[in-house]
Design an enzyme around this catalytic site. Sequence first.
Site, PDB file in Angstrom:
ATOM      1  N   CYS A 121       0.738  -1.096   0.003  1.00 24.73           N
ATOM      2  CA  CYS A 121      -0.078   0.140   0.034  1.00 24.73           C
ATOM      3  C   CYS A 121       0.818   1.107   0.114  1.00 24.73           C
ATOM      4  O   CYS A 121       2.053   1.323  -0.669  1.00 24.73           O
ATOM      5  CB  CYS A 121      -0.802   0.101   1.371  1.00 24.73           C
ATOM      6  SG  CYS A 121      -2.395   1.106   0.962  1.00 24.73           S
ATOM      7  N   ASP A 190      -3.737   1.200   9.875  1.00 28.03           N
ATOM      8  CA  ASP A 190      -5.042   1.941   9.704  1.00 28.03           C
ATOM      9  C   ASP A 190      -5.339   1.974  11.392  1.00 28.03           C
ATOM     10  O   ASP A 190      -5.951   2.972  11.792  1.00 28.03           O
ATOM     11  CB  ASP A 190      -5.956   1.596   9.080  1.00 28.03           C
ATOM     12  CG  ASP A 190      -5.659   1.880   7.550  1.00 28.03           C
ATOM     13  OD1 ASP A 190      -4.978   1.153   7.007  1.00 28.03           O
ATOM     14  OD2 ASP A 190      -6.184   3.020   7.040  1.00 28.03           O
TER      15      ASP A 190
END
Length: 313
Positions: A121, A190
């Site tokens: 990512c 996250d």
Amino acid sequence: MDIVLRAAEKIKSMEVRGAARIARFAAETLRDYALRIRWDNFDDCMRKAAEILLNTRPTAVSLYNAINYVMSYSGESVEEKRENLIKRAEEFINWVENAQKRIGEIGEKRIKDGYTVMTHCNSSAALSVIKKAHKNGKEIEVIATESRPRWQGHLTARQLRESGIKVTLIVDSAVRYFINDVDCVIVGADTIAANGALINKIGTSQIALAAKEARVPFMVAAETYKFSPKTLFGELVVIEERDASEVAPKELLDLGVTVRNPAFDVTPREYIDVIITEIGAIPPEMAYIIITERLGYTGIGEDEITVDSRHFD
Ligand code: RUB
């Protein structure tokens, strides 16, 4: 309220994305909105704005922590409240900036000269570590995954190249193929749950699995505002499912093909060697301590989780 609605749309559409950026953007938006409120019902207006921002993307707890931090303002008059809210928003923004820098300094020590590092990512915290190692003169290479379906790996590859770092882009499904060429994996977060589990971009847990099998260290770069007070009492992290159109063309959808598009997955703590935070490198087992002692969530046994008003730099 326009400014808040526009900001919410930017987060939803992922024009502003990544857990740190979302959090910072929310703090900036609340600050800018507070400056515009000209009415007496300051608290109601701010609460509404906070709610709109909070309901944009469900998974990154950084958003919740940012909003909660800024919204813990105090004061008697509207002016006092506004001033205190702006101060808190600035504190949070500084926290984001300083933490990222510190994580780079702490994390780079784990990257040796000649290392090949895999990342997934596009994490500003993970990139801070990689870039700092490069800046300190270590010759390193990065293997970056594409990170379908939104291709955040392209951002990573571009940002690394712009910093002069050698980078190889691979498809997500080639992770196990390349894992033996890798000295360590570093990803962002996250959310980190109280039990030390990591919630990050879909595919992270597969990389962790491959890394464990190959005995390659798996590291997480995460600011302490990525730790989730909501999980203290067992609340599960909501995994965002995004639109099918991100994955499949209309022709397939029209044929009745079902598409599932979770944006994040959960990596159990057993797969994580270390979490690099701005206050040090910690084992995932220390997540609970971070939430209670660093973030100051103390509401054990109460209906509402409460936060004390400590300040961060
Ligand atoms: C981004 C993502 C990142 C984390 C950490 O997902 O999973 O790895 O947010 O990033 P999305 P950072 O693109 O769906 O927002 O370290 O920059 O906070």
